[in-house]
Design an enzyme around this catalytic site. Structure first.
Site, PDB file in Angstrom:
ATOM      1  N   ASP A  69       0.870  -1.182   0.000  1.00  0.00           N
ATOM      2  CA  ASP A  69       0.000   0.000   0.000  1.00  0.00           C
ATOM      3  C   ASP A  69       0.902   1.225   0.000  1.00  0.00           C
ATOM      4  OD1 ASP A  69      -2.380   1.582   0.305  1.00  0.00           O
ATOM      5  OD2 ASP A  69      -1.882   1.818   2.414  1.00  0.00           O
ATOM      6  N   SER A  70       0.303   2.382  -0.230  1.00  0.00           N
ATOM      7  CA  SER A  70       1.067   3.627  -0.151  1.00  0.00           C
ATOM      8  C   SER A  70       1.518   3.904   1.282  1.00  0.00           C
ATOM      9  CB  SER A  70       0.193   4.777  -0.637  1.00  0.00           C
ATOM     10  OG  SER A  70      -1.016   4.800   0.095  1.00  0.00           O
ATOM     11  N   CYS A  94      -3.744  -1.094  -2.052  1.00  0.00           N
ATOM     12  CA  CYS A  94      -4.037   0.332  -2.273  1.00  0.00           C
ATOM     13  C   CYS A  94      -5.005   0.495  -3.451  1.00  0.00           C
ATOM     14  CB  CYS A  94      -2.727   1.051  -2.582  1.00  0.00           C
ATOM     15  SG  CYS A  94      -2.908   2.802  -2.905  1.00  0.00           S
ATOM     16  N   GLU A 108      -5.464   9.180   9.518  1.00  0.00           N
ATOM     17  CA  GLU A 108      -4.061   9.110   9.967  1.00  0.00           C
ATOM     18  C   GLU A 108      -3.899   9.805  11.324  1.00  0.00           C
ATOM     19  OE1 GLU A 108      -0.961   8.344   8.101  1.00  0.00           O
ATOM     20  OE2 GLU A 108      -2.065   7.324   6.519  1.00  0.00           O
ATOM     21  N   CYS A 145     -11.125   3.122  -0.640  1.00  0.00           N
ATOM     22  CA  CYS A 145      -9.833   3.605  -0.150  1.00  0.00           C
ATOM     23  C   CYS A 145      -9.506   2.820   1.117  1.00  0.00           C
ATOM     24  CB  CYS A 145      -9.924   5.101   0.158  1.00  0.00           C
ATOM     25  SG  CYS A 145      -8.440   5.763   0.951  1.00  0.00           S
ATOM     26  N   HIS A 167      -8.234   3.551   3.850  1.00  0.00           N
ATOM     27  CA  HIS A 167      -8.440   4.173   5.163  1.00  0.00           C
ATOM     28  C   HIS A 167      -9.903   4.229   5.601  1.00  0.00           C
ATOM     29  CE1 HIS A 167      -4.371   5.372   4.404  1.00  0.00           C
ATOM     30  NE2 HIS A 167      -4.290   6.117   5.488  1.00  0.00           N
TER      31      HIS A 167
HETATM   32  N1  DGL Z   1      -3.936   3.780   0.039  1.00  0.00           N
HETATM   33  C1  DGL Z   1      -4.637   4.836  -0.646  1.00  0.00           C
HETATM   34  C2  DGL Z   1      -5.864   4.250  -1.333  1.00  0.00           C
HETATM   35  O1  DGL Z   1      -6.382   3.216  -0.967  1.00  0.00           O
HETATM   36  C3  DGL Z   1      -5.047   5.949   0.293  1.00  0.00           C
HETATM   37  C4  DGL Z   1      -3.886   6.781   0.800  1.00  0.00           C
HETATM   38  C5  DGL Z   1      -3.139   7.509  -0.298  1.00  0.00           C
HETATM   39  O2  DGL Z   1      -3.670   8.486  -0.874  1.00  0.00           O
HETATM   40  O3  DGL Z   1      -2.019   7.097  -0.580  1.00  0.00           O
HETATM   41  O4  DGL Z   1      -6.328   4.808  -2.295  1.00  0.00           O
END
Ligand code: DGL
Length: 268
Positions: free
Chosen positions: A10-11, A73, A152, A184, A186
């Site tokens: 993931d990011s 992600c 976050e 997403c 989060h």
């Molecule tokens: N992991 C990203 C997503 O699921 C969210 C956080 C980001 O913008 O990197 O789209």
């Protein structure tokens, strides 16, 4: 090969919601997770940049001996799934298709909302996946870029989060939507708040569990599932600030993380 770990990336830390679902469904499987905390967020970045970052991570995961890769992600899935699949020697599973499938199963009236980062919504990836499954759906899309920093910050039920949610979700609330994809990593942490804002008539779709099911199917079909009763090993890695990753990771996974490795990628 069967004993190799599942690679998940993931990011940042958000993809740990997907790890949690994978551990619950596939307790015998070892995992190695990479969070690109040096370059988060991916949401506002261009498709080409997200694609480049994703391919670098794939290379690192493959070098760790993974037998499959899960792109946890949504933004990376939206922008890079096709390139990752083309470049990968092992199966690659994204989160968009499983989320779309669950939404189509959940909607009764055929009006589905999708919320995600600006990149995910602009890519149209969910729209395409939903319409491919059911062409007569009506789709309401909404980018919610402020949700990621709120999560976050741990502000899952803070008055500021509620205000932002009410603003973003107003067009969805006033429509006939009866299923909404949390597109997403989060957003599952905001589920109670989002459910309250939208009311009981809207099913909230979290693609994590569906993605874990897709992974299980791929492992079974390719003969790559771990031997029953195997002792799993879980590795955690991040490209920056491993201490913060460990702290927030505990919130996302509901368990304390063992040591978090610091990884240097080509351009991180
Ligand atoms: N992991 C990203 C997503 O699921 C969210 C956080 C980001 O913008 O990197 O789209």
């Amino acid at each position: 090969m069967r004993a190799g770990p599942i690679g998940i990336f993931d990011s940042g830390i958000g993809g740990l919601t997907v790890v949690r679902a994978i551990h619950a469904l596939l307790p015998d499987e070892s995992t190695v997770y990479l969070g690109d905390t040096a370059r988060v967020p991916y949401g506002p970045k261009s498709p080409a940049t997200v694609e480049r970052y994703s391919l670098e991570i794939l290379e690192w995961l493959v070098a760790q001996g993974v037998k499959a890769v899960v792109v946890a992600c949504n933004t990376a899935t939206a922008h890079a799934l096709a390139s990752l699949r083309a470049a990968s020697p092992v199966p690659v599973i994204g989160v968009v298709e499983p989320g779309a499938r669950a939404a189509v199963a959940a909607t009764r009236g055929g009006v589905v909302a999708v919320i995600g980062t600006s990149g995910t919504i602009a890519s149209g990836a969910y729209r395409r996946a939903l319409l491919a499954r059911r062409a007569d759906l009506r789709i309401v899309e909404q980018a919610c870029p402020l949700f990621v920093p709120l999560v976050e910050e741990g502000w899952f039920d803070h008055p500021a989060a509620r205000l932002v949610a009410e603003e973003y979700l107003a067009p969805i609330r006033s429509d006939d939507v009866d299923a909404m994809v949390l597109g997403c990593t989060h957003y599952p942490l905001l589920k109670p708040l989002l459910a309250e804002v939208l009311g009981p008539g809207v099913s909230l779709i979290d693609s994590a569990e569906e993605t874990a099911h897709d992974l299980a199917e791929v492992l079974a079909n390719t003969g790559l599932a771990a031997a029953p009763g195997a002792t799993p090993v879980h590795r955690w890695a991040a490209t920056d600030d491993v201490a913060r990753f460990g702290r927030l990771g505990a919130v996302f996974t509901g368990r304390s993380l063992d040591e978090v490795e610091l990884v240097a990628l080509a351009t991180s």
